[in-house]
Each structure stands twice: as structure tokens, then as C-alpha cells.
Design an enzyme around this catalytic site. Structure first.
Site, PDB file in Angstrom:
ATOM      1  N   TRP A 119      42.284  32.424  46.194  1.00  0.00           N
ATOM      2  CA  TRP A 119      42.819  32.759  47.512  1.00  0.00           C
ATOM      3  C   TRP A 119      42.453  31.712  48.556  1.00  0.00           C
ATOM      4  O   TRP A 119      42.393  32.000  49.747  1.00  0.00           O
ATOM      5  CB  TRP A 119      42.274  34.119  47.961  1.00  0.00           C
ATOM      6  CG  TRP A 119      43.027  35.302  47.465  1.00  0.00           C
ATOM      7  CD1 TRP A 119      43.350  35.577  46.170  1.00  0.00           C
ATOM      8  CD2 TRP A 119      43.536  36.381  48.239  1.00  0.00           C
ATOM      9  NE1 TRP A 119      44.018  36.776  46.090  1.00  0.00           N
ATOM     10  CE2 TRP A 119      44.146  37.292  47.355  1.00  0.00           C
ATOM     11  CE3 TRP A 119      43.522  36.681  49.592  1.00  0.00           C
ATOM     12  CZ2 TRP A 119      44.751  38.482  47.771  1.00  0.00           C
ATOM     13  CZ3 TRP A 119      44.117  37.871  50.018  1.00  0.00           C
ATOM     14  CH2 TRP A 119      44.728  38.740  49.115  1.00  0.00           C
TER      15      TRP A 119
ATOM     16  N   TYR B 149      43.599  30.048  39.599  1.00  0.00           N
ATOM     17  CA  TYR B 149      43.795  31.248  40.417  1.00  0.00           C
ATOM     18  C   TYR B 149      42.791  31.286  41.559  1.00  0.00           C
ATOM     19  O   TYR B 149      41.629  30.948  41.391  1.00  0.00           O
ATOM     20  CB  TYR B 149      43.616  32.495  39.551  1.00  0.00           C
ATOM     21  CG  TYR B 149      43.923  33.785  40.279  1.00  0.00           C
ATOM     22  CD1 TYR B 149      45.231  34.249  40.349  1.00  0.00           C
ATOM     23  CD2 TYR B 149      42.923  34.519  40.895  1.00  0.00           C
ATOM     24  CE1 TYR B 149      45.526  35.427  41.014  1.00  0.00           C
ATOM     25  CE2 TYR B 149      43.210  35.693  41.561  1.00  0.00           C
ATOM     26  CZ  TYR B 149      44.510  36.146  41.622  1.00  0.00           C
ATOM     27  OH  TYR B 149      44.793  37.318  42.292  1.00  0.00           O
TER      28      TYR B 149
END
Length: 777
Positions: free
Chosen positions: A120, A118
Site C-alpha cells: 500500500w 504487493y
């Protein structure tokens, strides 16, 4: 600015904005915001100077203890976080990674490899690290994955049960800001619309529209109610009324508002009959027929700390006005986080304004710039990830459980699954020591796998707790295309500078691994970086044309650098307008075709922690619990204003906001005075899970029994690698609770945490995280 005037200019994009690359001498450059961005973020321009920072990883490294353990055939996990690193060549590093992948898959199966990864990382469509890793792993035979997002995982699971649509498509359907600005009379915000959050979007941020949208709502005379423990969650310009409720008690307030609507005969029973399912059972719950507790304002007042008359007055105003109920992502990041979203939708249904301009509800307004942005929605092409033949997965926030409890079962959304036995972790484009709760528990879990590999730019905690570290390029060191459905720009991200040191693109790293594992042609399809960009642009151009948007050919786009999408406000209707007009012709994709205030599907799961209808369920920790005697302050770990998550915490803008090198924690002057704390003091924040040092920031814009510590300070333990060590920098996740929201969602409960705070006595230890770890020969 017309597109023709951009010819010859270069642009790049980040999560917090689109910028023109203005060249200096040699390889130097600076970033300037778009001329038509009314509220550009200062984060982007501050990053350039930090790209050459000493904490940048410039060549592959292997942890010394892991390398020695591998050679001796011993355990390799000891020493993570404290061992020195050995620099190695790219050939040696890729040979090691390929061998570890091959040996793990052969001995334990691909389910023993966790590559959920996970994060960004990157604004580009091609060089998206998670997508690159997933494509590579699927070519290799699959991996144990993760589902949902830390930002809104509880909402992702509950929303389809209530309105039928998945949350991410619902975001694209929601009432656009210009429609709200024209029609809303009362904007009731649970969790606020914080402009620090609207700096960003997960793919690319174009012109920042939310400050102007809020201003237009206020100029038209809309009133705002800010419900939450922090006054600044709505900007001063809207002159919001502040209901400073206790954290994690939104549901109790919503239930009391609903009870007033029934008591005063103000709910829209015709709408409830025609457009909802199960209201009668929910009404029985509100009246106390089910549990013997009537959800009156007097009942709620003891929980939320707001006067009963204030609750009654708000309910009447909501019924009298065109009311929009805004449900922030933040309110569902606590224990039982499914409930505030479900209850908020039920409350909006009782008002009967769903589907009207300026009425109804919305989820995530203020979470990002793209939410309810009026730009034309286009399904932009992304890197194909292929098929994952491994069925094992975890809800995203259950990573520590996965590593600590192999073979144990867990419930999730009506089914029961088991945790596989993970032997290898591969992470790219994210920092689990930022995102995950209870770092000390994560440290224990992080000792279990045999091998941990990361692709990373910086010597942050993720890299320091890995075994093999592969340095990757930043977005300005490669070519890419930035686009996001809901944002108004498509950006040609032409490379602005050479890679720092020996950094490589994720694509090149995985291509090197694919070559060693015999899957190169499958992974690359014979394409280099620019061939992929051309193919993805062609697919996106076709998708845009189907939506009535004509885009230039690739060469023109690449030369001009930016394409602006048309405003689609005229084509956008309020959320569920057609459903409101004719629920039989336009039913929702729920079992009943209606808004499910009571869900028979969820009832059949028989979860004690998520009943069949919205309900008040006491959080594991809150200001009304016995634990508040030892830890009397509720900590809110929200998003920072000077960075996105932990990205670029080393950069100038982020470091400028620190005091004495540490993250600031905001507390009320009364809370500070009772503890002998003054502005700027170094303080120790602690509970039974851990402790960190911060700098005190005094403000009356917060409840006296609440403190606020932004996420993202790089974890910096006093004793590296030691579980329970004092964090010197101010990372809130040494304090947060690692608990699933419920058996339904298993989402993070990061905002359910009680702490104590004290002035730190003695000499404060230095912050060392921005200095590289020891390097061995």
C-alpha cells in the site's frame, strides 16, 4: 470551504486522510486535518516527527554476505536477516541491481523475476511504487506477477461467479450510505463495520463519512445486529445486539437462517424464480437431501454457539424488516473464505430485497472510507504500466509456495498452472513480512532466490531480509496527485520537505536502472515528475468532464491545492435496482443472467473444497476441531487502529498503543484468570508454527475462547535470520496459517488459526526492531 479560499495553502494526502501542510521555521511543518472532515484520523499528524527517525534508511546498502558471495561466485542467500549491511553509493547500487536483472533475465528468462510486489505504499497516483515497478519491469521484458488482494482475494474470485461483476467495480455500484440511512430497518452485519478501518482508503481518504452514516442509520431507528466474536466491531453509538459466534462459522449461521426462511415459508419464491439460478439444488442441500444433514438452527447452534431460538427469531426479523446484509472483508479471510460471501448473497436473495433501497447485501462496508461513499465516481488516470509479456503469475498469498515449489502445479479459478523457478525478487512499496502468513515458512522460502531487492523507507523486516536496499522518499518529500474513485477530493500533493538523506523517488530509481539497461526513453517517455503529473491531470480532467464534473486547469488546481467533488447521492440507485425491475432487460453478466445460487461453472471444476453451491465446509482449524484441545484459543489478527497495516509502526501514535514496547493482545478476563495473567503482563502466544511476545489487554468485549492481536507490528526475532525464533514484538503472522482458502480462490486464510497463551516467565527480551541493523565498513 469554497475552492477559492484554498489559494496559497499546501496540502498532502495519505491513505488515512487529507491534511493541510502548515509551515513552521526552516523545513519544519505540521499537518492539520481538513476543516470539513467530520472525523479526521489522528494517524497522519503523528507521522511528521517520525520521518527523521533513526530507523529511516538514508543511503543504499548491500548485505555483506551477499556481496561477498557474489564476488566469490558462491551462494548468496545465507545470512538474510542476520548479516550486517554495507553502505554503497547510488552509482554502485544501481550498477549492481542492473547487472542482477540483466544476468537473471539472460540466464533464466524474465519469468525467473518475481515483481508482484504487493503493498500500500504512497497515496499518490504517480509515485505509486507497485505501478512504477511494474512499468519498469514491463519495459524490461516482463516479470512473474501476482493477482488479487490480501484484503479480499476470496471475494474477488467468487463474486463474479455469483453476480457476474468483478468485486472492485461492484464496490462502486453498491448502495450508498445516505440511501441506506434513509431506508434500512435492520442492519445485519457479519464481521462488523469497524471505524478503525474506515480511517483509510487505498488512494486517498477525504472527509470521513462512515461514523456519521452509521449515526444517521441509528437516529432513523434502524436496528443493528453485530455477528462476530468481537463486540467492538460495531461502534457503541448504534447500540447493536451482539451475536458472539465462533470465528469462521458465519456460513453455518447463514445456512440455518436460510433454513428457517424455508421452514416458515418466509422466503420470496417469486424473486428466487425470476432472479436466481439454482435455488432448488441449494434448497435440497439445506433440507439435508444431499448430505443427510438438515441445516437447522439446532445443527448450527452446536457449531456457532448461539441458541436455536435466537437463530429462529433473527430469521423472522430479517423477513419482516427492510434488511441489509453487510458482509465484511474479514469474514472471507479464513479457510473456505469464498463460502460466507456466496452464502450471504444467497440469503439476501431468499429475502427478496435485493435492488430495494435499504435492502439486499453489500460487501466491504466498513472496510474503507470509499466503500459506498456518495462522492461522484471518476476513473482517475494512473501511471500506465504497459504490457507484461510473461504469463506466469500467482494468487497473491501463494508467495511461499512459489519460492518453495518451483515446477509444481496449482489450481486457481478452474484452471491449472505451475510455479516458475524464481531467482530474483524485487519488492517496492510493501512489506511481505507483514502481509504474508506463517513467517517462519516465509523465512524458509526467502532463502531460495539468489537476489532480493527492495525499495524501502525503513529498516523493517523486509529491508533486513533483502540483499540490496534502495532508500525511497516518503509522500511529503515529492510532488504527486492524490485521487480515488469514491472519495470526494483530488489533492495536489506539493512537496513539503527535502528528501531525507540520500533517498530518491521510485521513478528516479527506475529511471537510473532504465538508463543502464537501455530502456530509458521507453520508461520515461521523455517526461520528468511534473510532466507526468500534468499529463495525468489532463487525462483525469477529461474523464471528470465526461461525468459532468468541470475541473480547473492544472495551474489553478496546483495553486489551490484541492478540488472537491460533488455529492452524487441523487444519481445513485440501490445495488441491482434495474436488474430487480426487469431481469430480462437488465441481466447480470453471469451465464444465466441471474444471481447464481448454484453455479454450473464451478460445478464443472469438480473441486472438493468449493462445491457448486454455498456449503458449510469445516475449517482446517477452529474451536470445534480436535486441534482446539492443544490450542484452545482462536486468534483474530485484524487491522490496527493506530496505523495502516505495518506502515509507520515506528511512529509516535503506533508506539503509544504498545505496552512495555510490545503489541497488545486482547483476551477475555476469564481466559486470563485461568492462566494467571493480569493486565499488562508480557505473555507468550504460541502454536506449532511459531511464538511471539505481547502485552495482555483484558476485555469482556471478546469471546472467552478468542484472542485478538492486530496486524502490523514489525517482525522482531530474538535470533535474527533463524527459522522458529521467538518474535519479541507481537507479529501475529508467526502464528497464522499459510493455506489457500480453496482451489477456486487460493486466497489467504489468515483468520483461521488456533493458539495457546501463557504468562511469560523470566526477563523479557528487548524490542530491537526500531534500531538499525549492524552496518559494516
Amino acid at each position: 470551504m469554497p475552492a477559492s479560499s484554498t489559494k496559497g495553502r499546501r496540502y498532502t494526502a495519505f491513505h488515512w486522510g487529507t491534511y493541510e501542510v502548515q509551515r513552521g521555521s526552516g523545513n519544519s511543518f505540521c499537518l492539520a486535518p481538513l476543516e470539513d472532515d467530520p472525523d479526521p484520523s489522528p494517524i497522519g499528524p503523528s507521522l511528521v516527527a517520525g520521518l527523521q527517525d533513526p530507523c529511516r534508511i538514508r543511503q543504499p546498502h548491500v548485505r555483506k554476505g551477499w556481496l561477498e558471495g557474489r564476488r566469490a561466485g558462491d551462494s548468496r542467500a545465507g545470512g538474510r536477516g542476520s548479516d550486517p549491511f554495507v553502505p554503497v553509493s547510488w552509482n554502485d547500487a544501481l550498477d549492481l541491481v542492473a547487472a542482477e536483472l540483466r544476468e537473471t533475465a539472460a540466464r533464466y528468462g524474465n519469468s525467473a523475476i518475481f515483481a508482484g510486489s504487493y503493498g500500500w505504499g504512497s497515496a499518490g497516483r504517480f509515485h505509486h511504487p507497485q505501478s512504477q515497478l511494474h512499468r519498469f519491469m514491463n519495459c524490461f521484458g516482463g516479470y512473474t506477477s501476482s493477482v488479487n488482494a490480501y484484503s479480499f482475494a476470496a471475494a474477488e474470485v467468487i463474486v463474479p461467479h455469483v453476480v457476474g461483476h468483478k468485486l472492485r467495480p461492484l464496490h462502486a455500484m453498491q448502495t450508498p450510505w445516505p440511501v441506506l440511512a434513509e431506508h434500512v430497518e435492520l442492519f445485519v452485519s457479519f464481521g462488523g463495520v469497524a471505524l478503525k478501518n474506515t480511517q483509510v482508503s487505498p488512494g486517498v481518504a477525504g472527509p470521513h463519512i462512515v461514523p456519521g452514516a452509521l449515526a444517521r442509520c441509528a437516529e432513523r431507528g434502524a436496528s443493528f445486529i453485530n455477528i462476530g466474536p468481537i463486540r467492538d466491531d460495531l461502534p457503541d453509538m448504534v447500540e447493536a445486539e451482539w451475536l458472539a459466534i465462533r470465528p469462521n462459522t458465519d456460513v453455518a449461521l447463514m445456512l440455518a437462517l436460510a433454513s428457517v426462511l424455508i421452514e416458515a415459508d418466509l422466503c420470496d419464491r417469486a424473486f428466487l424464480e425470476s432472479h436466481t439460478e439454482g435455488f432448488a439444488e441449494f434448497e435440497r442441500y439445506l433440507r439435508g437431501d444431499i448430505d443427510g444433514i438438515a441445516k437447522t438452527p439446532e445443527w448450527a447452534a452446536r457449531i456457532v454457539d448461539v441458541e436455536p431460538d435466537t437463530i429462529r427469531a433473527l430469521a423472522r426479523r430479517m423477513a419482516e424488516k427492510r434488511t441489509f446484509i453487510s458482509l465484511s472483508w474479514s469474514i472471507q479471510r479464513g479457510d473456505h473464505g469464498e463460502q460466507p460471501i456466496w452464502t450471504g448473497i444467497a440469503l439476501a436473495a431468499m429475502l427478496g430485497q435485493i435492488g430495494t433501497p435499504g435492502g439486499g447485501f453489500g460487501i466491504g462496508y466498513g472496510g474503507c472510507n470509499y466503500i459506498s461513499n456518495p462522492a461522484r465516481k471518476i476513473p482517475w488516470a494512473s501511471l500506465p504500466q504497459g504490457f507484461n509479456p510473461v504469463s506466469d503469475f500467482i494468487p497473491v498469498a501463494r508467495i511461499s509456495d512459489l519460492l518453495l515449489r518451483p515446477g509444481e502445479t496449482f489450481d486457481y479459478d478452474g484452471k491449472r498452472y505451475s510455479y516458475p523457478d524464481i531467482r530474483l525478487v524485487y519488492w517496492a512499496g510493501g512489506n511481505p513480512f507483514h502481509h504474508h502468513q506463517d513467517i517462519n515458512r516465509l523465512l524458509e522460502a526467502w532463502r531460495r532466490p539468489q537476489t532480493i531487492i527492495v525499495n524501502e523507507l525503513w529498516w523493517n523486516a523486509s529491508a533486513r531480509h533483502a540483499d540490496i536496499v534502495l532508500p525511497v522518499t516518503s509522500p511529503v518529500e515529492r510532488n504527486d496527485i492524490a485521487a480515488l474513485s469514491g472519495e470526494a477530493v483530488v489533492v495536489a500533493m506539493r512537496q513539503a520537505m527535502p528528501p531525507v538523506g540520500g533517498a530518491r523517488n521510485d521513478y528516479d530509481i527506475f529511471s537510473g536502472l532504465a538508463l543502464r539497461l537501455g530502456i530509458l526513453d521507453t520508461f520515461t517517455e521523455g517526461r520528468d515528475e511534473m510532466a507526468w503529473l500534468r499529463a495525468m491531470y489532463a487525462q483525469s480532467r477529461d474523464a471528470a468532464l465526461r461525468e459532468g464534473v468541470a475541473m480547473p486547469d492544472f495551474e489553478t488546481f496546483w495553486e489551490e491545492g484541492i478540488f472537491r467533488l460533488p455529492d452524487a447521492t441523487a444519481d445513485r440507485s440501490p445495488l441491482f435496482e434495474d436488474f430487480r425491475k426487469n431481469p430480462e432487460l437488465h441481466p447480470l453478466p453471469t451465464p444465466s443472467g441471474k444471481i447464481e445460487i448454484t453455479s454450473r461453472t464451478i460445478a464443472a471444476f469438480e473441486y472438493d473444497d468449493c462445491p457448486a453451491h454455498p456449503a458449510w465446509l469445516e475449517p482446517a482449524e477452529w474451536l470445534g476441531s480436535p486441534g482446539s484441545q492443544s490450542y484452545p484459543l482462536h486468534m483474530i489478527s485484524n487491522q490496527p487502529a493506530s496505523r495502516l497495516h505495518s506502515q509507520h509502526d515506528h511512529a509516535a501514535l503506533s508506539r503509544k498503543t504498545k505496552v512495555k514496547g510490545r503489541e497488545q493482545i486482547t483476551l477475555h478476563p476469564r481466559a486470563a484468570a485461568s492462566r494467571g495473567i493480569s493486565q499488562g503482563d508480557v505473555v507468550r502466544v504460541f502454536n506449532s508454527r511459531g511464538a511471539c511476545l505481547c502485552a495482555a489487554n483484558l476485555s469482556d468485549a471478546i469471546r472467552p475462547d478468542v484472542v485478538q492481536l492486530a496486524t502490523g507490528a514489525w517482525y522482531d526475532p530474538l535470533q535474527p535470520g533463524e527459522i522458529g525464533s521467538l518474535d519479541c514484538h507481537g507479529n501475529p503472522n508467526v502464528l497464522t496459517l499459510d493455506k489457500g482458502t480453496s482451489s477456486l480462490g487460493q486466497a489467504p486464510s489468515a483468520t483461521t488459526v488456533l493458539v495457546q497463551i501463557e504468562r511469560y516467565a523470566g526477563m523479557s527480551p528487548p524490542v530491537k526492531i526500531f534500531t538499525p541493523p549492524p552496518i559494516s565498513d
